[in-house]
Every structure is written in C-alpha cells, then in structure tokens.
Write a protein that holds these residues in place. Structure first.
Motif, mmCIF file in Angstrom:
data_model
loop_
_atom_site.group_PDB
_atom_site.id
_atom_site.type_symbol
_atom_site.label_atom_id
_atom_site.label_comp_id
_atom_site.label_asym_id
_atom_site.label_seq_id
_atom_site.Cartn_x
_atom_site.Cartn_y
_atom_site.Cartn_z
ATOM 1 N N UNK A 1 0.804 -1.315 -0.228
ATOM 2 C CA UNK A 1 -0.050 0.509 -0.190
ATOM 3 C C UNK A 1 0.952 1.406 0.035
ATOM 4 N N UNK A 2 1.779 1.075 0.791
ATOM 5 C CA UNK A 2 2.708 2.306 0.925
ATOM 6 C C UNK A 2 3.447 2.403 -0.011
ATOM 7 N N UNK A 3 4.076 1.677 -0.597
ATOM 8 C CA UNK A 3 4.951 2.366 -1.284
ATOM 9 C C UNK A 3 3.981 1.724 -3.499
ATOM 10 N N UNK A 4 3.292 1.625 -3.348
ATOM 11 C CA UNK A 4 2.471 1.555 -4.807
ATOM 12 C C UNK A 4 2.530 2.686 -6.084
ATOM 13 N N UNK A 5 3.312 2.461 -6.939
ATOM 14 C CA UNK A 5 3.490 3.063 -7.403
ATOM 15 C C UNK A 5 5.269 2.742 -8.032
ATOM 16 N N UNK A 6 5.969 2.705 -7.293
ATOM 17 C CA UNK A 6 7.023 3.167 -6.861
ATOM 18 C C UNK A 6 7.871 1.251 -7.783
ATOM 19 N N UNK A 7 7.852 1.798 -9.218
ATOM 20 C CA UNK A 7 7.784 0.038 -9.507
ATOM 21 C C UNK A 7 9.669 -0.032 -9.188
ATOM 22 N N UNK A 8 10.257 0.686 -9.107
ATOM 23 C CA UNK A 8 11.809 -0.091 -8.933
ATOM 24 C C UNK A 8 11.692 -1.156 -8.021
ATOM 25 N N UNK A 9 11.382 -1.059 -6.964
ATOM 26 C CA UNK A 9 11.324 -2.316 -5.474
ATOM 27 C C UNK A 9 10.168 -3.003 -5.836
ATOM 28 N N UNK A 10 10.719 -4.399 -5.901
ATOM 29 C CA UNK A 10 10.041 -5.467 -5.531
ATOM 30 C C UNK A 10 10.140 -5.819 -3.943
ATOM 31 N N UNK A 11 8.564 -6.093 -3.515
ATOM 32 C CA UNK A 11 8.204 -5.909 -2.190
ATOM 33 C C UNK A 11 7.433 -8.107 -1.827
ATOM 34 N N UNK A 12 8.235 -8.531 -0.818
ATOM 35 C CA UNK A 12 7.287 -10.038 -0.987
ATOM 36 C C UNK A 12 7.641 -9.803 0.708
ATOM 37 N N UNK A 13 7.865 -10.838 0.976
ATOM 38 C CA UNK A 13 7.452 -11.359 2.956
ATOM 39 C C UNK A 13 8.235 -12.878 2.669
ATOM 40 N N UNK A 14 8.992 -12.820 3.894
ATOM 41 C CA UNK A 14 8.975 -14.751 4.809
ATOM 42 C C UNK A 14 8.276 -14.189 5.881
ATOM 43 N N UNK A 15 7.960 -15.651 6.628
ATOM 44 C CA UNK A 15 7.411 -16.004 7.535
ATOM 45 C C UNK A 15 7.977 -14.834 9.026
ATOM 46 N N UNK A 16 6.632 -14.863 9.901
ATOM 47 C CA UNK A 16 6.943 -13.631 11.019
ATOM 48 C C UNK A 16 7.234 -14.098 11.603
ATOM 49 N N UNK A 17 8.663 -14.116 12.459
ATOM 50 C CA UNK A 17 8.304 -14.729 13.538
ATOM 51 C C UNK A 17 7.850 -15.187 14.947
ATOM 52 N N UNK A 18 6.683 -14.751 15.032
ATOM 53 C CA UNK A 18 5.784 -14.726 16.361
ATOM 54 C C UNK A 18 5.513 -16.293 16.674
ATOM 55 N N UNK A 19 5.673 -16.077 17.981
ATOM 56 C CA UNK A 19 4.890 -17.301 18.656
ATOM 57 C C UNK A 19 3.928 -18.630 18.574
ATOM 58 N N UNK A 20 3.133 -16.622 18.291
ATOM 59 C CA UNK A 20 1.641 -17.173 17.640
ATOM 60 C C UNK A 20 1.427 -18.288 16.407
ATOM 61 N N UNK A 21 2.267 -18.204 15.801
ATOM 62 C CA UNK A 21 2.148 -18.719 14.304
ATOM 63 C C UNK A 21 3.176 -20.286 14.313
ATOM 64 N N UNK A 22 2.702 -21.036 14.062
ATOM 65 C CA UNK A 22 2.799 -23.352 15.025
ATOM 66 C C UNK A 22 3.879 -22.900 13.568
ATOM 67 N N UNK A 23 3.919 -22.633 12.352
ATOM 68 C CA UNK A 23 4.500 -22.935 11.644
ATOM 69 C C UNK A 23 6.086 -21.794 11.840
#
Length: 188
Positions: A102-124
């Motif tokens: 949302x914040x970087x909408x329109x900024x084509x020069x950067x790729x956006x991705x994610x990795x799993x959050x390290x929260x203990x609330x997430x079993x994975x």
C-alpha cells in the motif's frame, strides 16, 4: 498495565525479536556483516499494551485509530525506500507486506515480498522459523551465502508439568536461535 513499561531497563525477552536477531547473529556472525546487505525498518515502531499487559498489534486497533497511524507509517516507509532505494523490500509477515504494498504503490523500481513472521503465535514459525525464513528469502532471489555460524539442534526438554509454565516454550525458542536458555538474553 499489569506489565509496566521499563524502557531499556526491561529484562523481558521477546520471542519474535530474539528469533530474527538471533538468526542474523548466527548467520552473519557480526552486525557489520549483516548490515552490509540489509537495513531493518520497523513499519510501526510503537507498542500498544492492553490493561492485561498483552501486546496489541496495530492491525487489531479500532479503524478510527488505524487510519491516521497507518498514514503516518506509510509515509515514513515510502520516504525510507525513496532515500535508500533498495531492490527488494522484505516484509516480516503478511500484515507488513500488505502495508508495504500500500505504502509503495506506484514505485516500480522496488520488488516487495515477505517471509514468515517469527511470532510464537504462528505454528509454522515455532516449528522451523529460520528454515522458513531462508526458504522465503531464496524464493525472493536473495541468496544467503555460507552456512549458519551456529549449529542448530533440538534440545531434549523435560515433560510438561515438571517445570514452570512457559519454560518449555522459551527453551524451544532458545534452541531454535541457538542460545542456551539458562543464560541471560543478549542485547544485540
């Protein structure tokens, strides 16, 4: 609140941070080696604590409060990316990824991705956060050279009921980051 805010005098350890920074320490050895390749930006560097002492994440705040908060955080992230010009923005978790998109909408020069959050609330994350994180980085085309500086192994933990509540979870998390649970948390 039930858990008073003590600032830098706080002795509590936070699992998500311990996992993330423990991975960085164990994988890169020194902060200088880690920060040669990465810059860490906290989308919302504020803490919201309920009267019970429980942490309330920004996505759980009432809509009337999130609109101005997210607008400020979005502007700050966009300015950071504008100044640093990274090739990839890697979010920790889906919430951070959605805010980055949302914040970087329109900024084509950067790729956006994610990795799993390290929260203990997430079993994975509890099962193998470091492995999941590295597989996620690889999927984004981010190679992590070499091997971790610490060998990871599961520790044998006494059966439930033979130790204080929460100890087993803390020890399992400590084993995942390669830190002896009997030693105090490091302040890296």
């Amino acid at each position: 609140p039930r858990r008073p805010v003590r600032g830098f005098e706080c002795r509590r350890s936070e699992v998500s941070g311990r996992r993330f920074w423990g991975w960085a320490r164990d994988r890169f050895g020194t902060p200088a080696r880690f920060f040669r390749r990465f810059f860490v930006w906290n989308y919302c560097p504020l803490v919201f604590i309920e009267a019970s002492g429980r942490n309330r994440t920004p996505d759980k705040l009432p809509a009337a409060e999130t609109a101005p908060l997210f607008a400020a955080c979005d502007r700050a992230l966009a300015r950071c990316v504008e100044q640093l010009r990274p090739r990839v923005v890697v979010a920790l978790g889906r919430f951070a990824e959605s805010r980055a998109r949302h914040a970087l909408d329109g900024q084509d020069m950067v790729r956006i991705g994610s990795i799993l959050h390290p929260s203990p609330a997430n079993p994975r994350a509890n099962a193998d956060w470091m492995g999941e994180a590295e597989r996620g980085l690889a999927a984004l085309g981010i190679a992590i050279p070499g091997r971790p500086t610490t060998r990871y192994r599961r520790r044998r933990v006494p059966a439930r009921g033979r130790e204080p509540p929460g100890t087993r979870d803390r020890r399992v998390a400590d084993a995942l980051v390669g830190r002896d649970s009997s030693s105090p948390p490091s302040r890296t």
